[in-house]
Scaffold this motif. Sequence first.
Motif, PDB file in Angstrom:
ATOM      1  N   VAL A 104       0.850  -1.197   0.000  1.00 33.75           N
ATOM      2  CA  VAL A 104       0.000   0.000   0.000  1.00 33.75           C
ATOM      3  C   VAL A 104       0.885   1.246   0.000  1.00 33.75           C
ATOM      4  O   VAL A 104       2.020   1.210   0.488  1.00 33.75           O
ATOM      5  N   CYS A 105       0.338   2.301  -0.549  1.00 31.59           N
ATOM      6  CA  CYS A 105       1.088   3.554  -0.661  1.00 31.59           C
ATOM      7  C   CYS A 105       0.112   4.693  -0.355  1.00 31.59           C
ATOM      8  O   CYS A 105      -1.063   4.632  -0.739  1.00 31.59           O
ATOM      9  N   VAL A 106       0.603   5.699   0.341  1.00 31.50           N
ATOM     10  CA  VAL A 106      -0.201   6.912   0.540  1.00 31.50           C
ATOM     11  C   VAL A 106       0.437   8.019  -0.296  1.00 31.50           C
ATOM     12  O   VAL A 106       1.604   8.363  -0.085  1.00 31.50           O
ATOM     13  N   MET A 107      -0.312   8.506  -1.256  1.00 31.49           N
ATOM     14  CA  MET A 107       0.177   9.625  -2.074  1.00 31.49           C
ATOM     15  C   MET A 107      -0.244  10.927  -1.391  1.00 31.49           C
ATOM     16  O   MET A 107      -1.421  11.095  -1.038  1.00 31.49           O
ATOM     17  N   VAL A 108       0.721  11.808  -1.209  1.00 30.98           N
ATOM     18  CA  VAL A 108       0.428  13.117  -0.624  1.00 30.98           C
ATOM     19  C   VAL A 108       0.428  14.136  -1.760  1.00 30.98           C
ATOM     20  O   VAL A 108       1.407  14.260  -2.500  1.00 30.98           O
ATOM     21  N   VAL A 109      -0.686  14.825  -1.887  1.00 33.54           N
ATOM     22  CA  VAL A 109      -0.839  15.828  -2.937  1.00 33.54           C
ATOM     23  C   VAL A 109      -0.854  17.201  -2.283  1.00 33.54           C
ATOM     24  O   VAL A 109      -1.657  17.451  -1.371  1.00 33.54           O
ATOM     25  N   GLU A 155       5.395  14.475 -14.433  1.00 33.26           N
ATOM     26  CA  GLU A 155       4.893  14.483 -15.810  1.00 33.26           C
ATOM     27  C   GLU A 155       3.363  14.628 -15.774  1.00 33.26           C
ATOM     28  O   GLU A 155       2.677  13.757 -15.223  1.00 33.26           O
ATOM     29  N   PRO A 156       2.821  15.734 -16.315  1.00 36.84           N
ATOM     30  CA  PRO A 156       1.369  15.966 -16.166  1.00 36.84           C
ATOM     31  C   PRO A 156       0.497  14.808 -16.643  1.00 36.84           C
ATOM     32  O   PRO A 156      -0.499  14.478 -15.993  1.00 36.84           O
ATOM     33  N   ALA A 157       0.876  14.178 -17.777  1.00 41.06           N
ATOM     34  CA  ALA A 157       0.048  13.062 -18.248  1.00 41.06           C
ATOM     35  C   ALA A 157       0.072  11.914 -17.246  1.00 41.06           C
ATOM     36  O   ALA A 157      -0.900  11.151 -17.114  1.00 41.06           O
ATOM     37  N   ALA A 158       1.196  11.790 -16.529  1.00 41.22           N
ATOM     38  CA  ALA A 158       1.325  10.727 -15.525  1.00 41.22           C
ATOM     39  C   ALA A 158       0.556  11.077 -14.262  1.00 41.22           C
ATOM     40  O   ALA A 158      -0.185  10.242 -13.713  1.00 41.22           O
ATOM     41  N   THR A 159       0.686  12.307 -13.806  1.00 42.50           N
ATOM     42  CA  THR A 159       0.014  12.672 -12.551  1.00 42.50           C
ATOM     43  C   THR A 159      -1.507  12.605 -12.716  1.00 42.50           C
ATOM     44  O   THR A 159      -2.226  12.299 -11.765  1.00 42.50           O
ATOM     45  N   ALA A 160      -1.968  12.837 -13.953  1.00 42.47           N
ATOM     46  CA  ALA A 160      -3.416  12.758 -14.199  1.00 42.47           C
ATOM     47  C   ALA A 160      -3.936  11.338 -13.926  1.00 42.47           C
ATOM     48  O   ALA A 160      -5.072  11.162 -13.480  1.00 42.47           O
ATOM     49  N   VAL A 164      -4.510  13.668 -10.025  1.00 40.52           N
ATOM     50  CA  VAL A 164      -4.004  14.978  -9.605  1.00 40.52           C
ATOM     51  C   VAL A 164      -4.579  16.057 -10.526  1.00 40.52           C
ATOM     52  O   VAL A 164      -4.575  15.906 -11.752  1.00 40.52           O
ATOM     53  N   LYS A 165      -5.080  17.132  -9.918  1.00 39.95           N
ATOM     54  CA  LYS A 165      -5.780  18.163 -10.681  1.00 39.95           C
ATOM     55  C   LYS A 165      -4.870  19.377 -10.946  1.00 39.95           C
ATOM     56  O   LYS A 165      -3.810  19.510 -10.322  1.00 39.95           O
ATOM     57  N   ALA A 166      -5.316  20.247 -11.832  1.00 42.80           N
ATOM     58  CA  ALA A 166      -4.550  21.463 -12.144  1.00 42.80           C
ATOM     59  C   ALA A 166      -4.309  22.252 -10.859  1.00 42.80           C
ATOM     60  O   ALA A 166      -5.210  22.399 -10.028  1.00 42.80           O
ATOM     61  N   GLY A 167      -3.094  22.750 -10.710  1.00 39.53           N
ATOM     62  CA  GLY A 167      -2.750  23.531  -9.518  1.00 39.53           C
ATOM     63  C   GLY A 167      -2.243  22.675  -8.365  1.00 39.53           C
ATOM     64  O   GLY A 167      -1.731  23.202  -7.377  1.00 39.53           O
ATOM     65  N   GLU A 168      -2.410  21.375  -8.474  1.00 40.54           N
ATOM     66  CA  GLU A 168      -1.916  20.471  -7.433  1.00 40.54           C
ATOM     67  C   GLU A 168      -0.553  19.905  -7.860  1.00 40.54           C
ATOM     68  O   GLU A 168      -0.221  19.867  -9.047  1.00 40.54           O
ATOM     69  N   ARG A 169       0.195  19.422  -6.861  1.00 42.08           N
ATOM     70  CA  ARG A 169       1.476  18.766  -7.148  1.00 42.08           C
ATOM     71  C   ARG A 169       1.614  17.558  -6.230  1.00 42.08           C
ATOM     72  O   ARG A 169       1.161  17.589  -5.072  1.00 42.08           O
ATOM     73  N   ILE A 170       2.273  16.536  -6.733  1.00 43.35           N
ATOM     74  CA  ILE A 170       2.533  15.366  -5.880  1.00 43.35           C
ATOM     75  C   ILE A 170       3.739  15.677  -4.987  1.00 43.35           C
ATOM     76  O   ILE A 170       4.825  15.971  -5.478  1.00 43.35           O
ATOM     77  N   ALA A 171       3.503  15.656  -3.680  1.00 44.52           N
ATOM     78  CA  ALA A 171       4.607  15.875  -2.733  1.00 44.52           C
ATOM     79  C   ALA A 171       5.384  14.585  -2.524  1.00 44.52           C
ATOM     80  O   ALA A 171       6.586  14.614  -2.265  1.00 44.52           O
ATOM     81  N   GLY A 172       4.710  13.467  -2.614  1.00 44.22           N
ATOM     82  CA  GLY A 172       5.426  12.207  -2.458  1.00 44.22           C
ATOM     83  C   GLY A 172       4.503  11.016  -2.462  1.00 44.22           C
ATOM     84  O   GLY A 172       3.300  11.128  -2.179  1.00 44.22           O
ATOM     85  N   PHE A 173       5.087   9.900  -2.842  1.00 42.04           N
ATOM     86  CA  PHE A 173       4.434   8.599  -2.678  1.00 42.04           C
ATOM     87  C   PHE A 173       5.090   7.965  -1.450  1.00 42.04           C
ATOM     88  O   PHE A 173       6.306   7.747  -1.436  1.00 42.04           O
ATOM     89  N   ILE A 174       4.306   7.682  -0.432  1.00 43.42           N
ATOM     90  CA  ILE A 174       4.864   7.088   0.775  1.00 43.42           C
ATOM     91  C   ILE A 174       4.465   5.614   0.787  1.00 43.42           C
ATOM     92  O   ILE A 174       3.311   5.266   1.078  1.00 43.42           O
ATOM     93  N   HIS A 175       5.426   4.785   0.443  1.00 43.63           N
ATOM     94  CA  HIS A 175       5.156   3.338   0.392  1.00 43.63           C
ATOM     95  C   HIS A 175       5.278   2.749   1.790  1.00 43.63           C
ATOM     96  O   HIS A 175       6.187   3.101   2.546  1.00 43.63           O
TER      97      HIS A 175
END
Length: 199
Positions: A104-109, A155-160, A164-175
């Motif tokens: 499991v992973c928690v993605m922080v946006v 990579e925007p196509a990847a984060t989509a 992940v929405k416009a204006g957001e950024r991935i801070a990290g994937f916490i595995h």
Amino acid sequence: MIMSPYAPVGAPLPAPEPSEAYLKRLSNRRSTPAQTIGAPGPGEDQIARIISVAARTPDHGKLAPWRFVILGAAAKARIAAELEPMAPDPKGVAVLAKLRASPVCVMVVATPVESQKIPQWEQELSAGAVCMNLLHAADALGFGANWITDWYAYEPAATALFGVKAGERIAGFIHLGTPAAPPLERDRPDLSALISRLD
Ligand SMILES: Cc1cc2nc3c(=O)[nH]c(=O)nc-3n(C[C@H](O)[C@H](O)[C@H](O)COP(=O)(O)O)c2cc1C
């Protein structure tokens, strides 16, 4: 649905007290390489607890400029397969092993908002602090954890693919999960070169 586990606003909280055990744990925590994080991972209640600790993070202006997405093994495998053809090079394909490995992973946006008072930088720092708190909470529950990003966090196509929405950024994937082997110390910075003092 994760219910808020916090005490009511204004309720008295325990005062800080010295704890050698706490300090020792903080002094020995290490990340577990993501590709070596296996089952078992934290259960639903443990994930809720980890996130509730992580969200207890300093946040100038109380904007809560971050959100969490729990990525289960099936979702990670599905998204990794979709990411494969988008990878910039063979190394980009190889690093997808890190995304696949954990249970499991928690993605922080980071979800910064326009504010006259709170700079975006500070909102993003708070998102980073949330990631670090996830590592500490996982460690306190006896799980291995790793904070990673890799190319698909940018990579925007990847984060989509992760929602992940416009204006957001991935801070990290916490595995999160169980380390395959006990950690070894890594090289650490020379503190004397990093610390100065103004009196
Ligand atoms: C913002 C950030 C991004 C990271 N991105 C990656 C990454 O893309 N790939 C990777 O293997 N590790 C990544 N890491 C993890 C570190 O390389 C490594 O696991 C960590 O620094 C180990 O330190 P520790 O044992 O003291 O926790 C990242 C760490 C941070 C803080």
